[in-house]
Design an enzyme around this catalytic site. Sequence first.
Site, PDB file in Angstrom:
ATOM      1  CG  ASN A 171       0.499 -16.070 -39.451  1.00  0.00           C
ATOM      2  OD1 ASN A 171       0.841 -16.922 -38.632  1.00  0.00           O
ATOM      3  ND2 ASN A 171       1.389 -15.417 -40.208  1.00  0.00           N
ATOM      4  CD  GLU A 172       4.529 -14.671 -37.437  1.00  0.00           C
ATOM      5  OE1 GLU A 172       5.027 -14.006 -38.361  1.00  0.00           O
ATOM      6  OE2 GLU A 172       5.131 -15.596 -36.867  1.00  0.00           O
ATOM      7  CD  GLU A 290       4.340 -19.569 -37.755  1.00  0.00           C
ATOM      8  OE1 GLU A 290       5.503 -19.187 -37.998  1.00  0.00           O
ATOM      9  OE2 GLU A 290       3.334 -19.086 -38.300  1.00  0.00           O
TER      10      GLU A 290
HETATM   11  O1  AHR Z   1       6.949 -20.473 -40.842  1.00  0.00           O
HETATM   12  C1  AHR Z   1       7.388 -19.476 -41.696  1.00  0.00           C
HETATM   13  C2  AHR Z   1       6.785 -18.120 -41.403  1.00  0.00           C
HETATM   14  O2  AHR Z   1       7.241 -17.680 -40.162  1.00  0.00           O
HETATM   15  C3  AHR Z   1       5.289 -18.067 -41.277  1.00  0.00           C
HETATM   16  O3  AHR Z   1       4.647 -17.906 -42.495  1.00  0.00           O
HETATM   17  C4  AHR Z   1       5.074 -16.859 -40.427  1.00  0.00           C
HETATM   18  O4  AHR Z   1       3.881 -16.931 -39.678  1.00  0.00           O
HETATM   19  C5  AHR Z   1       6.319 -16.760 -39.594  1.00  0.00           C
HETATM   20  O5  AHR Z   1       6.854 -15.495 -39.621  1.00  0.00           O
END
Ligand code: AHR
Length: 494
Positions: A171-172, A290
Site C-alpha cells: 500500500n502506498e 482509494e
Molecule cells: O484511507 C486512509 C489512509 O489513506 C490509508 O490507510 C492510506 O492508504 C491512505 O493514505
Amino acid sequence: MQARLTIDKDFTLGKIDERIYGSFIEHLGRAVYTGIFEPGHDTADEQGFRRDIMDLIRRLNIPIIRYPGGNFVSGYRWTDGIGPRESRPKRLDYAWASLEPNQFGIDEFADWCKKAGTTAMVAVNLGTGTPQQAADMVEYCNFAGGTYWSDLRIQNGHKDPHNFRVWCLGNEMDGPWQTGAKTADEYGRAANEAAKMMKWVDPTIELVACGSSGMDLPTYPEWDRKVLQHTYDNVDFISMHRYYGYNGSVEDYLASYADLDAFLAAGIAAADYVKAYKRSKKVMKISLDEWNAWYGTHGPKPEEAWTVAPPIHEQTYNVMDALCVGGLLTTILNRSDRVRMGCIAQLVNCLAILMTEPGKGAYAQTTYYPFLHASLYGRGEALRAMLKAPKMETRHGAVDSVASAVTFDEEKGELTVFALNLADEAAQLTVNARSFENLSPIEHIVLDGELFACNTFDTPEAVLPRSVATAACEKGVATVTLPARSWNVLRYTI
Ligand code: AHR
C-alpha cells in the site's frame, strides 16, 4: 443556465466492471472494532459481526472490499490474526499509533464478506513484509489442502479455501509516511518477486501494484512508470489513490471531478508508455482503490494513542461532500474502460459513508447516497455521451459546470443519467437520447440542500435524496431541471 447531453447507444465505452463500486475496511480507528465487529452489541451475530451495519452495507450491493489496509498493512503480520483468539498477540500499530488486539483477522474477514454479500481484495505487507510471507498468505487462503499453510487454515476451522481473487502488492509504498516506504526501484523489484511467487501458488489471482498515492509527492508520476517497468508482465492493475478536500471555495471543491480525470489520464498514460516500451499487448488496468473526500481530520488524540480502536478520521460529511463524491463517480464511470476497480475509502467510521456508535446505532452519511445510486443504477455499459455546458473557472482550470455520466443496462432495459450541477443556479439540461426508442422516465432523484447540512447520530435523516417530478420525454428527448448545486439521477426505461 442551459446544458445539453447527447447520447447514442452505439457510442459505448464498454461493459462496466462492477468492481468499480468497491469499498475499503482498514484496521484503522473504529472501522473494524466497534464498526463491523463488536461482540456483545445488541445486533451482533454469533461471530460478533454487527448486523445493523451489515444491513446497511448489503443495500449498497458492494462487489469487493479492500482489507486490511491501507497504511496499517505495511507493518502487519497476517499470522497474528489467525488461530485461537486467546493466543493472538497484541501489537503496536505504527501507522495509526494504536494497539492492535488481533481479534479480527483474515479468516473472520472471509466469513464477514460471505455474510455481507461481498468479496475481498486482500492487501499484503510489502513494507516490513517479504515476498515469501505474501506467498504464504496466498497458500493459507487459496490452496485447497495438504500443505503447511493450507492445513493450518483447515485446522483453524476453514475447510474450504477462501479463494480470494484480488490481491494488492502493498500500500502506498511511495509515501514517506508508510512503514517501510521504498523507492520505486526497491518496491518494483520486491513487488515483482512477490507477484511471481503469489501467482505460482495460485495462477488465477489478479494482482495490483502500488501506483502513486496522489499527485503531491515529488516521485509522481515517475513512480508509476518505474514500478511498471519492473512489474508489467506479472501484475494486472496499477493502483491510484486520490482524496479531495474543501478549502473554502465551493466551485473548486465541486470541480474535483475534473482533477480526478486529469489524474487518471496521467496514470493511464504512464501505463501505456510502459506498454509501448515493452512492446506488450497487455492493457494495464487501473485500480482506483482509494478515493473520497477527506479533509480536516487527524490521527488519534495524544491521550488516546496506543489504545484499541481510538476514534480516528471520523469525518462528518455534509451535502457539499456528497456532491463532490457524486462528481467523482461521474469521472470514474467516464473512465471505466480503464478503471476496472475502485474503492471508496472508506466504508465504516473512518472517512466513511457509514457510522456506528459503540453499543448503539448506525447511520448513513450524506456521501452514502450518491455511492448507493451509482452502485444500484450505474451497471451495464458506460456510454460516451457528448456534453455541452457553460464553463466555470476553478483552480482545476475551466471545467464544465455540469458533470455527467451515462449508463445503459440492456438486461434491465434501463438508461441512467447521473448529473452534478456545480453552479449556483438551476440548469435546464436537455437530454437527447433519440437513438433509444420508447424512452420513458422512471424517476428523477435529487440530492441537494444547505451545503453544510449533515446527518448525525441525533439527526440521521437530516439529509436524504428526494424524488422529484420527472420531465416529459418525447421521442427520446427530455428537458430536465437540475437544481442549483445538486446531484441528480435520471432513470429511464426502454
Ligand atoms: O484511507 C486512509 C489512509 O489513506 C490509508 O490507510 C492510506 O492508504 C491512505 O493514505
